[in-house]
Design an enzyme around this catalytic site. Structure first.
Site: not given
Ligand code: ASP
Length: 371
Positions: A135-136
């Site tokens: 999500t990042d």
């Molecule tokens: N750090 C993770 C990513 O972006 C966070 C997530 O997926 O929510 O891979």
């Protein structure tokens, strides 16, 4: 006579609700049959899930770990095997493109992924593509795909805020919804989408604004729609240029120029801007305060760089609103570009894509207004 009439009235009164109920039952049955037919039609569609890692493929030590876990662990086959319901929504095949946390994405991953999406979109036997993603930086990858993949077929990015091992993990429903949206004919032509937390967003507008809640993704102009029990409800469509309406095509892009972001705050030193200039970047996105304001001690550094040919894009670190051209800074005079309503990380993506075609600041500004 009177009694007969009363009996008749009584009979009508008793019969009317029965008839109304029968009509309602028939309407419900027709609606259910139509919904079932639509689901069956969608279930015949082929959706390819391109897995890239992130929390949706994450695993924690215990079910209590909703925030402490390792991202990018679970392979796509396992993700899909754990969600047999997807086969009722579409014919789904999975492909592991990367297995990384999205903060570690580079331009190389963006190019590889977009080229694969473009290839699949050209295949007659593929109806939609889902990208599972951390999500990042999902908003950056989504915006990139929105700009450079020439297709009307749905491209849907999805992730989760909790790993699949956590209590009340959000990945399964998010993935089911994303596959449903990708399989639905009604998502076609809307550009790259992000499906999270029952909402359908355009990848252009959406941003991760909360780092600890499942409702982490917000579009400042609102989501396009919602998914409820497998059905899409649309409320608006994207207005900015994307996919088949875009002048950019991933099939013609082999590398992206270096574009970096300089963040502003009180007491900021010119060190970062100077270092970026010296590194030879093609463009600097200045993440200014408020309306993209630039501190008085940074202005001469940026004008100097822009006179030497570095493109300066003036954006704002404020998550909503938009930067007005020639307000706060004389952009015409300095020959700077404003990022419009794009946040700094999205402005970096658009600047890099645009620079593959032009270095002309007027053209670049046009692109920032249009995409
Ligand atoms: N750090 C993770 C990513 O972006 C966070 C997530 O997926 O929510 O891979």
């Amino acid at each position: 006579m009177k009694r007969t009439f009363q009996t008749l009235l009584c009979g009508i009164a008793l019969t009317m609700p029965t008839l109304a109920a029968q009509a309602q039952d028939a309407a419900t049955a027709t609606a259910a049959a139509a919904a079932q037919a639509a689901i069956q039609k969608a279930a015949q569609r082929h959706v390819v899930v391109l897995a890239t890692g992130g929390t949706i493929a994450g695993a924690g030590a215990s079910a209590m770990n909703s925030a402490s876990y390792t991202a990018a662990k679970v392979p796509v086959e396992q993700l899909l095997a754990g969600l047999p319901e997807v086969q009722e929504v579409a014919r789904v095949t999975g492909e592991q493109v990367f297995q990384i946390a999205s903060e570690s994405f580079t331009n190389a991953e963006l190019l590889t992924l977009a080229k694969r999406v473009s290839e699949l979109a050209k295949q007659a036997d593929v109806d939609g593509i889902v990208v599972t993603h951390g999500t990042d930086t999902m908003e950056e990858t989504g915006f990139f795909l929105n700009l450079v993949v020439q297709t009307d077929k749905p491209i849907v990015l999805v992730g989760s805020m909790r790993p699949g091992t956590a209590i009340s993990a959000d990945g399964a429903l998010n993935l089911l919804n994303a596959i449903g949206v990708a399989a639905s004919g009604d998502a076609a032509g809307k550009g790259a989408l992000v499906v999270m937390n029952d909402e359908i967003h355009t990848a252009r507008d959406v941003a991760k604004l909360i780092n600890i809640k499942t409702g982490a993704f917000v579009s400042q102009w609102g989501p396009l729609g919602m998914v409820v029990e497998g059905r899409n409800y649309w409320f608006r469509a994207p207005i900015k240029r994307h996919t088949t309406g875009s002048e950019f095509n991933i099939d013609e892009i082999s590398e992206l120029p270096a574009v970096e972001i300089a963040y502003s705050y009180g007491n900021v030193a010119p060190t970062v801007v100077e270092a970026l200039g010296a590194s030879g970047v093609k463009a600097i996105v200045h993440a200014g305060t408020g309306n993209g304001s630039v501190p008085n001690r940074i202005v001469p550094k940026l004008t100097e760089l822009s006179e030497k040919g570095t493109i300066i894009v003036r954006s704002s670190r404020v998550p909503a609103g938009f930067v007005l051209r020639n307000a706060e800074q004389p952009d015409d005079k300095y020959d700077w570009v404003v990022a419009h309503d794009l946040n700094p990380q999205k402005a970096r993506i658009l600047a890099a894509v645009a620079l593959t075609k032009t270095q002309d600041t007027k053209e670049l500004q046009r692109i920032f207004w249009e995409y």
